[in-house]
Design a protein around this motif. Structure first.
Motif, PDB file in Angstrom:
ATOM      1  N   HIS A 124      29.780  61.707  37.419  1.00 54.75           N
ATOM      2  CA  HIS A 124      29.599  60.289  37.739  1.00 54.75           C
ATOM      3  C   HIS A 124      30.794  59.815  38.561  1.00 54.75           C
ATOM      4  O   HIS A 124      31.934  60.020  38.182  1.00 54.75           O
ATOM      5  CB  HIS A 124      29.483  59.449  36.477  1.00 54.75           C
ATOM      6  N   GLU A 125      30.510  59.184  39.695  1.00 56.00           N
ATOM      7  CA  GLU A 125      31.551  58.636  40.570  1.00 56.00           C
ATOM      8  C   GLU A 125      31.435  57.116  40.587  1.00 56.00           C
ATOM      9  O   GLU A 125      30.421  56.570  41.017  1.00 56.00           O
ATOM     10  CB  GLU A 125      31.417  59.182  41.997  1.00 56.00           C
ATOM     11  N   SER A 126      32.475  56.447  40.101  1.00 59.39           N
ATOM     12  CA  SER A 126      32.435  54.990  39.999  1.00 59.39           C
ATOM     13  C   SER A 126      32.752  54.287  41.311  1.00 59.39           C
ATOM     14  O   SER A 126      32.195  53.233  41.614  1.00 59.39           O
ATOM     15  CB  SER A 126      33.423  54.505  38.929  1.00 59.39           C
ATOM     16  N   ASP A 127      33.685  54.858  42.070  1.00 57.83           N
ATOM     17  CA  ASP A 127      34.194  54.163  43.244  1.00 57.83           C
ATOM     18  C   ASP A 127      33.323  54.386  44.475  1.00 57.83           C
ATOM     19  O   ASP A 127      32.475  55.286  44.515  1.00 57.83           O
ATOM     20  CB  ASP A 127      35.631  54.594  43.533  1.00 57.83           C
ATOM     21  N   LEU A 128      33.579  53.577  45.494  1.00 57.16           N
ATOM     22  CA  LEU A 128      32.794  53.662  46.713  1.00 57.16           C
ATOM     23  C   LEU A 128      32.984  55.003  47.407  1.00 57.16           C
ATOM     24  O   LEU A 128      32.045  55.573  47.955  1.00 57.16           O
ATOM     25  CB  LEU A 128      33.192  52.507  47.645  1.00 57.16           C
TER      26      LEU A 128
ATOM     27  N   PRO B 112      34.581  59.026  46.709  1.00 56.74           N
ATOM     28  CA  PRO B 112      34.941  59.884  45.575  1.00 56.74           C
ATOM     29  C   PRO B 112      36.433  60.198  45.529  1.00 56.74           C
ATOM     30  O   PRO B 112      37.080  60.365  46.559  1.00 56.74           O
ATOM     31  CB  PRO B 112      34.112  61.154  45.808  1.00 56.74           C
ATOM     32  N   GLY B 113      36.949  60.292  44.307  1.00 55.79           N
ATOM     33  CA  GLY B 113      38.340  60.660  44.118  1.00 55.79           C
ATOM     34  C   GLY B 113      38.573  62.145  44.330  1.00 55.79           C
ATOM     35  O   GLY B 113      37.624  62.938  44.424  1.00 55.79           O
ATOM     36  N   LEU B 114      39.839  62.521  44.383  1.00 54.90           N
ATOM     37  CA  LEU B 114      40.199  63.906  44.657  1.00 54.90           C
ATOM     38  C   LEU B 114      39.646  64.853  43.594  1.00 54.90           C
ATOM     39  O   LEU B 114      39.130  65.935  43.916  1.00 54.90           O
ATOM     40  CB  LEU B 114      41.721  64.038  44.749  1.00 54.90           C
ATOM     41  N   ALA B 115      39.753  64.463  42.321  1.00 54.41           N
ATOM     42  CA  ALA B 115      39.256  65.336  41.251  1.00 54.41           C
ATOM     43  C   ALA B 115      37.759  65.593  41.416  1.00 54.41           C
ATOM     44  O   ALA B 115      37.290  66.732  41.301  1.00 54.41           O
ATOM     45  CB  ALA B 115      39.545  64.716  39.886  1.00 54.41           C
TER      46      ALA B 115
ATOM     47  N   CYS C 134      26.100  61.364  40.317  1.00 53.33           N
ATOM     48  CA  CYS C 134      25.530  60.026  40.202  1.00 53.33           C
ATOM     49  C   CYS C 134      26.546  59.001  40.705  1.00 53.33           C
ATOM     50  O   CYS C 134      27.725  59.083  40.366  1.00 53.33           O
ATOM     51  CB  CYS C 134      25.161  59.732  38.753  1.00 53.33           C
ATOM     52  N   THR C 135      26.079  58.043  41.504  1.00 54.75           N
ATOM     53  CA  THR C 135      26.991  57.113  42.161  1.00 54.75           C
ATOM     54  C   THR C 135      26.729  55.670  41.723  1.00 54.75           C
ATOM     55  O   THR C 135      25.616  55.305  41.340  1.00 54.75           O
ATOM     56  CB  THR C 135      26.878  57.204  43.690  1.00 54.75           C
TER      57      THR C 135
ATOM     58  N   GLU D  10      26.847  57.856  49.062  1.00 54.71           N
ATOM     59  CA  GLU D  10      26.094  59.034  49.509  1.00 54.71           C
ATOM     60  C   GLU D  10      26.517  59.483  50.908  1.00 54.71           C
ATOM     61  O   GLU D  10      26.613  60.678  51.183  1.00 54.71           O
ATOM     62  CB  GLU D  10      24.601  58.742  49.488  1.00 54.71           C
ATOM     63  N   LYS D  11      26.795  58.534  51.790  1.00 54.98           N
ATOM     64  CA  LYS D  11      27.171  58.920  53.149  1.00 54.98           C
ATOM     65  C   LYS D  11      28.557  59.540  53.196  1.00 54.98           C
ATOM     66  O   LYS D  11      28.878  60.301  54.111  1.00 54.98           O
ATOM     67  CB  LYS D  11      27.103  57.713  54.088  1.00 54.98           C
ATOM     68  N   HIS D  12      29.390  59.258  52.198  1.00 48.90           N
ATOM     69  CA  HIS D  12      30.711  59.884  52.141  1.00 48.90           C
ATOM     70  C   HIS D  12      30.626  61.309  51.604  1.00 48.90           C
ATOM     71  O   HIS D  12      31.478  62.152  51.908  1.00 48.90           O
ATOM     72  CB  HIS D  12      31.659  59.060  51.269  1.00 48.90           C
TER      73      HIS D  12
END
Length: 355
Positions: free
Chosen positions: A121-125, A127-130, A142-143, A149-151
């Protein structure tokens, strides 16, 4: 009996979605386990749950800057991955759910080695490095933001929206006032610097207290080790962290000053709490909170105060302006069409097991 393993940690934001999901899996009779660090905030929040088995592993921090710890930490990550591999091989979970944070990387890799499907699960707009490191080993991502999605440019992505914990809207303003020993004579300002605190925000709040308490009763969540025992003012309450009482605190809150972590700001949105957001700077982070805050500002849900412009004067005037215009902010928040992301995510995890 179906089994699910959760992971995620380093800050409360990497645990809150797990805390929202765990009761649903327990209610349906799943065996629930959790892998986190030995002494992180995730252990404080999860280990106290009676029906969840908690295991600690070695973990290192993934830094974008030069530091001598960068030499040692890859070995910690490798060691953590082997520990996670052995734990997962023993537990034999049907699925692993990862909320991110540094501790999640070795767990996701250990699950991949055991051929256990992983849902991230990715909370931010963005994704973080981890999560960027872990995504190649996952079955699905899941976003929270549809733009994510475009990132990622990956067929694995699924937009679920913002996950809001069950019961967060069931608080009692009266219980909140009793807990904080406030009398309701003034509107309530809640100040949150994040679970780890925010030294710059804390210092500025204390410089502005005379102006803030003239207009508001102030509840200040400072973070671990950042309480000021010298401060004991009428209408001002400070806490390291709030747990079970948070719904009551939010019920009595009129406006919020906060960092711009995705989980928190979407919860404020769901509860219709006008926000003054002070995102982490690019020097302190990868800039994700700036993107989150600007997205909310463009939708008319908040005001944004950059930390570089944070002073006692800008804080006090920003909060006063936010409260004055609160009805306009609440009106725009009421127009948003938030779906039940928690149920969607819950069913999607179970669907991943079946498929």
């Amino acid at each position: 009996m179906k089994k699910i393993l959760f992971t995620g940690g380093g800050s409360a934001g990497h645990v809150t979605v797990n805390l929202a999901l765990i009761p649903r899996f327990l209610k349906e009779g799943w065996a629930v386990s959790y892998i986190g660090s030995h002494d992180g905030i995730e252990k404080q929040l999860i280990a106290k749950l009676p029906d969840v088995r908690y295991s600690g592993i070695s973990t290192g921090k993934l830094r974008r800057y030069m530091d001598w710890q960068n030499v040692k930490d890859p070995f910690k990550v490798i060691g953590g991955a082997m520990q996670a591999y052995r734990i997962i091989r023993k537990l034999k979970p049907d699925v692993v759910f990862s909320k991110g944070g540094f501790v999640s990387v070795p767990v996701v890799f250990g699950a991949w080695l055991n051929r256990v499907p992983v849902v991230i699960h990715e909370s931010d707009l963005t994704p973080g490095l981890a999560n960027r490191i872990a995504i190649p080993f996952a079955a699905a991502v899941c976003t929270t933001f549809p733009e994510t999605e475009k990132h990622l440019r990956s067929a694995k992505t699924r937009f679920v929206g913002a996950v809001v914990r069950d019961g967060l809207d069931a608080g009692s303003a009266n219980r909140g006032r009793v807990f904080c020993r406030l009398d309701g004579s003034k509107p309530v300002l809640l100040i949150m610097g994040g679970s780890l605190g925010a030294r710059k925000i804390n210092e500025t709040v204390r410089l502005a207290l005379s102006r803030l308490t003239a207009e508001f009763q102030v509840v200040h969540l400072c973070g671990k080790g950042q309480l000021d025992p010298e401060l004991d003012l009428p209408g001002y309450r400070q806490f390291t962290y709030i747990g079970d009482e948070l719904p009551d605190i939010l019920a009595m809150t009129d406006v919020v000053v906060s960092r711009a972590g995705s989980n928190s700001i979407f919860e404020f949105l769901a509860l219709r709490k006008p926000m003054l957001l002070i995102p982490l700077t690019k020097e302190q982070s990868r800039g994700d909170q700036i993107l989150n805050a600007r997205s909310f500002e463009a939708s008319g849900y908040c005001e944004v105060l950059e930390e570089e412009n944070l002073t006692a004067d800008t804080l006090a005037s920003g909060v006063s302006r936010l409260y004055r215009d609160r009805e306009a902010y609440i009106g725009r928040m009421e127009q948003t069409g938030q779906k039940d992301a928690l149920s969607d995510l819950f069913h999607y995890i179970k669907q991943t097991v079946r498929s």
